[in-house]
Design a protein around this motif. Structure first.
Motif, mmCIF file in Angstrom:
data_model
loop_
_atom_site.group_PDB
_atom_site.id
_atom_site.type_symbol
_atom_site.label_atom_id
_atom_site.label_comp_id
_atom_site.label_asym_id
_atom_site.label_seq_id
_atom_site.Cartn_x
_atom_site.Cartn_y
_atom_site.Cartn_z
ATOM 1 N N GLU A 116 0.835 -1.209 0.000
ATOM 2 C CA GLU A 116 0.000 0.000 0.000
ATOM 3 C C GLU A 116 0.870 1.260 0.000
ATOM 4 O O GLU A 116 0.554 2.236 -0.690
ATOM 5 N N ARG A 161 -4.704 0.203 4.252
ATOM 6 C CA ARG A 161 -5.242 1.454 3.687
ATOM 7 C C ARG A 161 -5.357 2.538 4.748
ATOM 8 O O ARG A 161 -5.055 3.701 4.504
ATOM 9 N N THR A 219 0.553 3.817 -3.250
ATOM 10 C CA THR A 219 -0.239 5.037 -3.122
ATOM 11 C C THR A 219 0.494 6.237 -2.545
ATOM 12 O O THR A 219 -0.093 7.306 -2.467
#
Length: 183
Positions: free
Chosen positions: A69, A173, A73
């Motif tokens: 993650e 996340r 991102t």
């Protein structure tokens, strides 16, 4: 029918003025996700999350999801401990399975997998990079605990591993979202 001709000199002057105005007007803005994250941090080391539960390989799976993650991102690069600007470490402190629904024979049909994961993000000097997002009663506690949940439906063939992975992905996340600069 009359055609209006604009001299090319006027067009090039207008284009130069437009580009200059755009650059001057946006001098403090950044394009992309880099503006969401701290500019003084470029690299993160993520050691394997420890697991205080009896289930095997959960710490490794959490670490893998967090690294993926971060790489996908954020502008941060995950590196080794010696060359990293910061360290994100944590541990799985609690894991439980709860029955959310059952049939008339008391067979569990909907189960919920809960993880409670404690983590902290510090720089190389050992200073906390981001304060916790919620107030805690213990002022000594300088890191965050996130509870992640995965739901298991055994009838259609879902397994406990699937529910665990949903909870792990949810946690990853949430951690990356907390790495952003607060508004």
């Amino acid at each position: 029918m009359r055609h209006w001709l604009i001299p090319t000199r006027s067009l090039s002057l207008a284009a130069i003025l437009l580009v200059t105005a755009a650059l001057v007007g946006c001098v403090h803005y950044q394009i992309g996700n880099r503006s969401l994250y701290r500019p003084d941090i470029r690299t993160v080391h993520v050691p394997i999350f420890t697991s205080l539960t009896y289930r095997r390989d959960l710490g490794e799976r959490i670490t893998e999801a967090v690294i993926k993650e971060i790489e996908a991102t954020t502008p941060y690069k995950v590196t080794d401990a010696q060359s990293a600007d910061s360290v994100l470490r944590g541990s799985l402190v609690n894991e439980n399975k709860l029955v959310q629904g059952q049939n008339t024979l008391d067979d569990p049909r909907i189960l919920q997998e809960n993880f409670q994961i404690h983590y902290e993000w510090i720089d190389q000097r050992g200073q906390l990079i981001r304060q916790p997002g919620t107030l805690t009663l213990a002022p000594v506690l300088m890191s965050e605990t996130i509870t992640a949940t995965g739901v298991l439906y055994p009838e259609p063939g879902q397994s406990m591993v699937t529910a665990q992975q949903d909870a792990i992905d949810q946690f990853a996340r949430e951690v990356v979202r907390h790495m952003q600069i607060p508004w």
